[in-house]
Write an enzyme that holds these catalytic residues in place. Structure first.
Site, mmCIF file in Angstrom:
data_model
loop_
_atom_site.group_PDB
_atom_site.id
_atom_site.type_symbol
_atom_site.label_atom_id
_atom_site.label_comp_id
_atom_site.label_asym_id
_atom_site.label_seq_id
_atom_site.Cartn_x
_atom_site.Cartn_y
_atom_site.Cartn_z
ATOM 1 N N ASP A 122 0.852 -1.175 0.000
ATOM 2 C CA ASP A 122 0.000 0.000 0.000
ATOM 3 C C ASP A 122 0.898 1.239 0.000
ATOM 4 O O ASP A 122 1.693 1.433 0.906
ATOM 5 C CB ASP A 122 -0.864 -0.044 1.273
ATOM 6 C CG ASP A 122 -1.964 0.993 1.256
ATOM 7 O OD1 ASP A 122 -1.852 1.958 0.484
ATOM 8 O OD2 ASP A 122 -2.923 0.836 2.033
ATOM 9 N N GLU B 211 -2.444 0.094 -4.463
ATOM 10 C CA GLU B 211 -2.582 -1.006 -3.522
ATOM 11 C C GLU B 211 -2.667 -2.328 -4.271
ATOM 12 O O GLU B 211 -3.320 -2.408 -5.313
ATOM 13 C CB GLU B 211 -3.894 -0.788 -2.781
ATOM 14 C CG GLU B 211 -3.934 -1.256 -1.374
ATOM 15 C CD GLU B 211 -5.291 -0.943 -0.773
ATOM 16 O OE1 GLU B 211 -6.025 -1.895 -0.522
ATOM 17 O OE2 GLU B 211 -5.609 0.240 -0.580
#
Length: 528
Positions: free
Chosen positions: A11, A106
DNA sequence: TCTGGGGTCCTAGGACCC
DNA sequence: TCTGGGGTCCTAGGACCC
């Protein structure tokens, strides 16, 4: 469930804002808000400096500005984010073929499917270092036996986190988390659970399955019952077909009834362009109308057959809007196309249709052996999210192409370079001046535009002001992702070192833009 | 302070068919 | 004459994610 913690979640921290400060060195270590700059804009990303004073994603920009008057407010530059996303995903694909992008910033990676199955921890550490060394972006990484655990792990120590949760520590890790941390538990579900006295995952685990199903419904109840036990068998999957495409727009001022048809046409055109890029048809047209009091109506029309014909889809959209019959002023209008197929019912032009047996359904794949978006850059597959940001060529120019012209004039899809005009100027845009070079728009008032001349790995730049009614400034593409001036020396990679050399024979000779070797530690004084 | 835009999935109810 | 139950498709609304 697998034994090893080999599911990785990556992320990028404050992604949009990080790309901005990467390209705009003068903003480093100062608060930055990326999002809508209009009267009804919201924050897409606040960097950590802005979060420190309470700014958050999805917060009205007006509110964020009050909380943080010192913040620099920037319009999103999706092409720049897409390019950095591509670099991140490409890097992850070197670690495993099983990469599932969740959004631009992500992704899940199944490391057990790749060359590092035996040592996922090293691979995960390598991932963050490679991403940083190639782009200057900092990511947080989590490793666990499931997506559930990996995602929570990447979130556990942001920014620049690196958290591994082995199987035997899962309960200890999971139980104290608030239920809101779980995937699928938003504000409404959280409130419902609170009425049952459920606040943490431990509380959730103590709850009866029948109670959860009764209160939350079949799917959500069962789901939470299992997640509370760490039971999450969802595999990492590479690709999912899009189920719908659409577009919507919130207007700076509410629209009156007579303004709706024109606005609908506008929004529909954007949705159709996205459908055109998918290269297939749609069967259901849904129109969404948000009234001034924020109540939201949707009305849909389903056709007998999927179609890519603009006229048919437009007719359906008009009918849906009529059915919605908004009597109050309208703040948002949206169109979504669903029931997507690879097939589109084609109506051939008259002169080609006679005597042709090609009537009816044709597979869009058959229309041409056209390059697709993903083949343009072989090492990645765009997520549905980003695909519309990247392609610069419509997929098929060939036979009987449906009447969906990709006339590419969304403003955000304009071909660059193009002259900057008072109409297209926005805070943060990349521009170029014939003498001063590349920079970005700091301020814009009427025709007066202030540009800061700086870029990745330059010193903070000087500001200059131009009257764009008299002087030419060009809008240009954003800078490509590139290594930061201050590279993490590969020598500090430790165990990852050998793997890097194996993966990337030329990594050690990679050169930074200023020409210094990427391997020399402390090339920070190489600023231009 | 006043609420974006791109999506996915779920639920409940009604129509319709067998 | 009254009453069934299951399955499928569609619609509208809402929760949720980033």
């Amino acid at each position: 469930m697998r034994e090893d913690a080999s599911v990785m979640h990556v992320d990028a921290d404050a992604f949009f804002a990080s790309v901005e400060t990467r390209h705009k060195p003068s903003l480093a270590r100062s608060p930055v808000l990326v999002g809508g700059t209009g009267p009804r804009g919201v924050v897409a990303t606040a960097n950590y400096e802005a979060r420190a004073v309470g700014c958050r994603s999805a917060m009205p920009m007006s509110q964020a500005r009050v909380l943080c008057p010192a913040a620099t407010v920037l319009t999103p530059r999706f092409p720049a984010y897409a390019a950095h996303s591509a670099l991140i995903m490409g890097t992850l694909r070197q670690l495993s073929p099983l990469v599932q992008p969740v959004s631009l910033d992500e992704a899940f990676v199944d490391l057990a499917a790749g060359p590092f199955a035996a040592d996922p921890v090293t691979a995960a550490d390598l991932a963050r270092r490679l991403i940083y060394n190639r782009s200057g972006l900092v990511v947080s990484v989590g490793l666990g036996r499931s997506k559930l655990i990996a995602k929570l792990a990447s979130d556990a120590d942001k920014p620049h986190g690196f958290t591994v949760v082995p199987g035997e520590n899962e309960d200890e890790f999971l139980m104290p988390k608030p239920v809101g941390a779980l995937w699928g538990v938003g504000p409404a579900t959280e409130a419902t659970l609170r009425t049952l006295g459920i606040r943490t995952v431990a509380d959730l685990r103590a709850a009866g399955r029948d109670d959860l199903v009764r209160v939350l419904g079949d799917a959500a109840g069962w789901n939470l019952y299992r997640l509370a036990r760490g039971d999450d068998p969802r595999p990492v999957v590479v690709e999912r077909e899009a189920k719908s495409v659409g577009a919507e727009r919130t207007f700076a001022q509410d629209l009156l009834r007579w303004e709706l048809p024109g606005a609908l046409e506008d929004v529909l055109a954007r949705a159709l362009r996205r459908l055109g890029r998918q290269g297939g048809g749609a069967r259901t047209v849904t129109v969404k109308v948000r009234l001034s009091d924020f109540t939201t109506l949707t009305r849909s029309v389903t056709l007998a057959h999927p179609t890519a014909e603009a006229d048919q889809l437009r007719e359906a959209a008009d009918a849906a809007l009529t059915a919605a019959n908004p009597v109050e002023p309208v703040r948002l209008l949206g169109v979504s196309l669903s029931g997507l197929t690879h097939w589109a019912q084609l109506r051939l032009p008259q002169d080609e249709a006679d005597g042709a047996a090609v009537d009816g359904l044709m597979a869009s794949e058959d229309l041409a052996e056209a390059p697709t978006v993903s083949s343009a850059s072989p090492d990645r597959v765009p997520t549905p999210d980003e695909s519309h940001l990247l392609d610069d060529a419509p997929p098929d120019e060939a036979v009987g192409r449906p009447a969906l012209e990709d006339d590419a004039d969304d403003g955000d899809e304009e071909r660059l370079p193009a002259p900057l005009t008072p109409h297209t100027v926005a805070l943060g845009l990349d521009v170029s001046h014939p003498h001063h070079g590349a920079g970005w728009v700091v301020r814009a008032e009427d025709g007066l535009v202030t540009v800061r001349f700086e870029g990745p790995n330059t010193r903070p730049g000087p500001d200059r002001r131009f009257d764009i009614r008299r002087e030419l400034l060009m809008r240009v593409d954003p800078p490509e992702p590139c290594p930061p001036a201050r590279l993490t020396s590969l020598a500090t990679l430790g165990k990852a070192d050998e793997l890097t050399a194996m993966l990337l024979p030329d990594e050690s000779t990679r050169r930074t833009p200023d020409g210094s070797s990427g391997t020399s530690a402390g090339s920070s004084d190489s600023l231009v």
